[in-house]
Write an enzyme that holds these catalytic residues in place. Structure first.
Site, short mmCIF file in Angstrom:
data_model
loop_
_atom_site.label_atom_id
_atom_site.label_comp_id
_atom_site.label_asym_id
_atom_site.label_seq_id
_atom_site.Cartn_x
_atom_site.Cartn_y
_atom_site.Cartn_z
N LEU A 20 0.82 -1.20 0.00
CA LEU A 20 0.00 0.00 0.00
C LEU A 20 0.86 1.26 0.00
O LEU A 20 0.32 2.38 0.00
CB LEU A 20 -0.91 0.00 1.23
CG LEU A 20 -1.91 -1.16 1.32
CD1 LEU A 20 -2.70 -1.07 2.62
CD2 LEU A 20 -2.85 -1.17 0.14
N LYS A 70 15.75 -5.88 4.12
CA LYS A 70 16.09 -4.89 5.14
C LYS A 70 17.47 -5.08 5.74
O LYS A 70 18.12 -4.11 6.14
CB LYS A 70 15.04 -4.89 6.24
CG LYS A 70 13.68 -4.37 5.78
CD LYS A 70 12.70 -4.27 6.92
CE LYS A 70 11.36 -3.72 6.46
NZ LYS A 70 10.42 -3.53 7.58
N ASP A 106 11.15 2.33 10.73
CA ASP A 106 10.26 1.37 11.38
C ASP A 106 10.23 1.56 12.89
O ASP A 106 9.17 1.48 13.52
CB ASP A 106 10.71 -0.07 11.08
CG ASP A 106 10.28 -0.55 9.71
OD1 ASP A 106 9.32 0.01 9.15
OD2 ASP A 106 10.91 -1.49 9.19
N ALA A 138 12.46 -12.64 13.93
CA ALA A 138 13.85 -12.26 14.16
C ALA A 138 14.47 -11.64 12.92
O ALA A 138 15.69 -11.57 12.81
CB ALA A 138 14.67 -13.47 14.62
#
Length: 285
Positions: A20, A70, A106, A138
């Protein structure tokens, strides 16, 4: 990529079609009165290095990173913010004249979302500083969650399918007396737990999947909250089962909006209200 005359930003993920983020950032460009494009691209692990290199091009603002990039992206960047370096994961890349900086929005996004939900941190009579919290997962999102919760003075238990990964994450430096530790579900002091954060991908586009199969949510402390970072579906099995037991449960849309606002600010220098991102999410659903 399109013409460098129009500033561009991207999402790199695999898969990417469910995201989104394009709806939110396009709304932010409109609200700010800026020309800009935001495109979600499916980028495999093997393509990541080349894709990150393209972010150095003129006219590119940067990119958001999601699963599975990430952590892997760190090796392809020139610099990291203090938080990104401590967390060991990046969800936002900023291009400044060909120099790529990795940031992590984040962590502050989660903190803001929990604050809006009335989660109280710090020392007080109702919530003593050592109240334990549980993080499920994790990976990169879990690293941001653990960093956030340690910084908010909570002892963190990390539950993951692969305990070795949880133990690796638990070695993240703490803040003050707060510590992180790996644990299996049967080892946890559930009657003391007032917050569970699902930072795993369990439940993502999988309505029947849960990171806590067979769990008795009535074992949690009174007033507990289950916060599921997954936002598609909007009500995951984890959330349904928690609510059926009378436990409050929320999805990750609020965190998504907060981290997007911070990413947009890093790219453009314009602070668009979080409500613009939330409204875009409502329309996009």
């Amino acid at each position: 990529m399109s013409s460098p005359d129009v500033p561009r930003a991207f999402l790199y993920a695999d898969p990417a079609a469910h995201s989104l983020s394009p709806a939110m950032h396009r709304a932010a460009f409109r609200h700010a009165g800026l020309r800009g494009e935001y495109t979600a691209l499916r980028v495999s692990a093997g393509e990541l290095g080349e894709a990150v290199a393209r972010l150095r091009e003129p006219g590119v603002l940067g990119a958001n990173l999601s699963l599975p990039h990430k952590e892997a992206a760190l090796a392809h960047l020139d610099d990291l913010s203090e938080a990104a370096r401590a967390i060991g994961a990046v969800n936002t890349v900023v291009n400044r004249q060909g120099h790529l900086t990795g940031e992590n929005t984040d962590a502050p996004g989660l903190s803001a979302a929990l604050g809006e939900l009335g989660v109280v941190f710090g020392r007080n009579e109702t919530h003593p500083t050592n109240d334990p919290v549980v993080v499920l997962g994790a990976g990169g999102a879990a690293r941001a969650a653990v960093y956030t919760l340690l910084g908010l003075e909570r002892n963190v238990y990390i539950v993951n399918r692969t305990r070795e990964r949880a133990e690796e994450l638990a070695r993240m430096p703490g803040f003050g007396e707060a510590k992180a530790r790996a644990a299996d579900p049967h080892e946890l002091p559930w009657p003391e737990v007032r917050l569970i954060v699902n930072a795993s991908s369990a439940g993502l586009d999988a309505p029947d999947e849960t990171p806590l199969p067979g769990f008795d949510f009535t074992a949690l402390a009174p007033g507990a909250l289950v916060y599921d970072m997954v936002y598609r579906p909007r009500e995951t099995r984890l959330m349904r089962e928690a609510r059926a037991a009378g436990v409050r449960a929320e999805n990750g849309l609020s965190m998504l909006a907060h981290q997007a606002r911070l990413a947009f600010l890093a790219w453009t220098g314009v602070d668009v209200p979080t409500g613009v991102f939330l409204e875009a999410l409502e329309v996009a659903r």
